[in-house]
Write a protein that holds these residues in place. Sequence first.
Motif, PDB file in Angstrom:
ATOM      1  N   LEU A  83       0.632  -1.442   0.138  1.00 50.69           N
ATOM      2  CA  LEU A  83      -0.126  -0.068   0.194  1.00 50.69           C
ATOM      3  C   LEU A  83       0.940   1.290  -0.043  1.00 50.69           C
ATOM      4  N   PHE A  84       1.879   1.113   0.862  1.00 53.82           N
ATOM      5  CA  PHE A  84       2.912   2.293   0.972  1.00 53.82           C
ATOM      6  C   PHE A  84       3.551   2.670  -0.303  1.00 53.82           C
ATOM      7  N   CYS A  85       3.981   1.538  -0.926  1.00 59.90           N
ATOM      8  CA  CYS A  85       4.516   1.690  -2.115  1.00 59.90           C
ATOM      9  C   CYS A  85       3.921   2.164  -3.108  1.00 59.90           C
ATOM     10  N   LEU A  86       2.582   1.829  -3.359  1.00 63.05           N
ATOM     11  CA  LEU A  86       1.844   2.200  -4.374  1.00 63.05           C
ATOM     12  C   LEU A  86       1.195   3.763  -3.903  1.00 63.05           C
ATOM     13  N   ALA A  87       1.483   3.928  -2.862  1.00 55.96           N
ATOM     14  CA  ALA A  87       1.044   5.476  -2.439  1.00 55.96           C
ATOM     15  C   ALA A  87       2.057   6.436  -3.091  1.00 55.96           C
ATOM     16  N   SER A  88       2.914   5.854  -3.438  1.00 54.21           N
ATOM     17  CA  SER A  88       4.036   6.798  -4.078  1.00 54.21           C
ATOM     18  C   SER A  88       4.048   6.683  -5.645  1.00 54.21           C
ATOM     19  N   GLY A  89       3.015   6.161  -5.911  1.00 56.06           N
ATOM     20  CA  GLY A  89       2.933   6.206  -7.252  1.00 56.06           C
ATOM     21  C   GLY A  89       2.522   5.030  -8.275  1.00 56.06           C
ATOM     22  N   THR A  90       2.124   4.931  -9.418  1.00 54.04           N
ATOM     23  CA  THR A  90       1.928   3.657 -10.116  1.00 54.04           C
ATOM     24  C   THR A  90       3.254   2.967 -10.403  1.00 54.04           C
ATOM     25  N   HIS A  91       2.997   1.720 -10.357  1.00 50.65           N
ATOM     26  CA  HIS A  91       4.397   0.851 -10.313  1.00 50.65           C
ATOM     27  C   HIS A  91       4.126  -0.513 -11.123  1.00 50.65           C
ATOM     28  N   HIS A  92       5.251  -0.754 -12.019  1.00 51.77           N
ATOM     29  CA  HIS A  92       5.153  -2.070 -12.605  1.00 51.77           C
ATOM     30  C   HIS A  92       5.554  -3.401 -11.396  1.00 51.77           C
ATOM     31  N   TYR A  93       5.161  -4.273 -11.705  1.00 50.61           N
ATOM     32  CA  TYR A  93       5.379  -5.547 -10.923  1.00 50.61           C
ATOM     33  C   TYR A  93       6.801  -5.738 -10.610  1.00 50.61           C
ATOM     34  N   GLY A  94       7.596  -5.631 -11.566  1.00 47.86           N
ATOM     35  CA  GLY A  94       9.110  -5.767 -11.300  1.00 47.86           C
ATOM     36  C   GLY A  94       9.791  -4.621 -10.511  1.00 47.86           C
ATOM     37  N   GLN A  95       9.074  -3.624 -10.856  1.00 48.23           N
ATOM     38  CA  GLN A  95       9.685  -2.375 -10.078  1.00 48.23           C
ATOM     39  C   GLN A  95       9.392  -2.469  -8.345  1.00 48.23           C
ATOM     40  N   MET A  96       8.155  -3.143  -8.304  1.00 48.45           N
ATOM     41  CA  MET A  96       7.837  -3.117  -6.887  1.00 48.45           C
ATOM     42  C   MET A  96       8.468  -4.380  -6.137  1.00 48.45           C
ATOM     43  N   GLN A  97       8.753  -5.334  -6.923  1.00 52.01           N
ATOM     44  CA  GLN A  97       9.640  -6.400  -6.287  1.00 52.01           C
ATOM     45  C   GLN A  97      11.113  -5.740  -5.932  1.00 52.01           C
TER      46      GLN A  97
END
Lengths: 135, 135
Positions: free
Chosen positions: A42-56
């Motif tokens: 949730l926190f990660c996505l709160a900083s903007g749209t992400h791709h799967y690999g980006q998040m990983q």
Amino acid sequence: MADHPHASDPQEALVDEAVFHERYPSRRLLDLIANRWTPIVLFCLASGTHHYGQMQRRIPGISKKMLSQTLRRLETDGLVHREVYRVVPPKTEYELTELGWRLHEPVRFLCRWAAENAEVFDRIERNRTAAAVSE
Amino acid sequence: MADHPHASDPQEALVDEAVFHERYPSRRLLDLIANRWTPIVLFCLASGTHHYGQMQRRIPGISKKMLSQTLRRLETDGLVHREVYRVVPPKTEYELTELGWRLHEPVRFLCRWAAENAEVFDRIERNRTAAAVSE
DNA sequence: GGTAGTAGTCACTCAGAAGTAACCTGAAAG
DNA sequence: CTTTCAGGTTACTTCTGAGTGACTACTACC
């Protein structure tokens, strides 16, 4: 829990015991955010749209399985929107929905409170290790 | 959301992935309160000193085992004080310590936020059941 | 033909959280 | 002699969250 749940008690009204029942909001909130990866995703996505690999790459220690699993749950709950681009190599974008942003609020509060009150946890840890030693 | 102490790079700092690391306050907070009984026990004691049996009667569904287990953990963490009176039949009093009161703060916030935003959970539930039906 | 790159899934395992039921203590009351 | 009361403990089982590693698909590039 064999006992009789409703003996009358002088202080009865002070606690509404319903506040932590299954279907009560407070418990539903905890059931949602109280696990290993949901808050950080949730926190990660709160900083903007992400791709799967980006998040990983950004969330250290998360496995592919747990990342998908967490994202899938958030998606079916309507907290995250998943946009798949059928290109090669594949590309998928994740972003918070409005509902997701709502839930981000209490998570952010918890973070802030915890950071501002970090010494509470240090004291707790000292108590715990002290108890472990003296037994 | 720049509520992190080490915020530096404007882009990357939006998420500091450390905020949910093991030893980070936010995770330690969740580790403490994110279980079935701790919040409700905390809540119960926030309304005053209680005896063991009093609590068991007031918290519907809790077993003796879970009540002791939860109270023991809170005690060794220094969040709850346990006073045993060696009389027959036995009598034990539990009350929040100052540290316990500190932790009660975020729990109360969660409760309040959840209650005020109850419709968020209803929407989530509708989304979830809708997804379950359509599969 | 082999490899890289992205976004996953599947099968398996393990640990810990939680629940159930039986038992214990010690004196007093029936 | 047995039950009652408060306040527990213990052993056993079940359920779920989480982790690991192997495997898949599709196409472009070397």
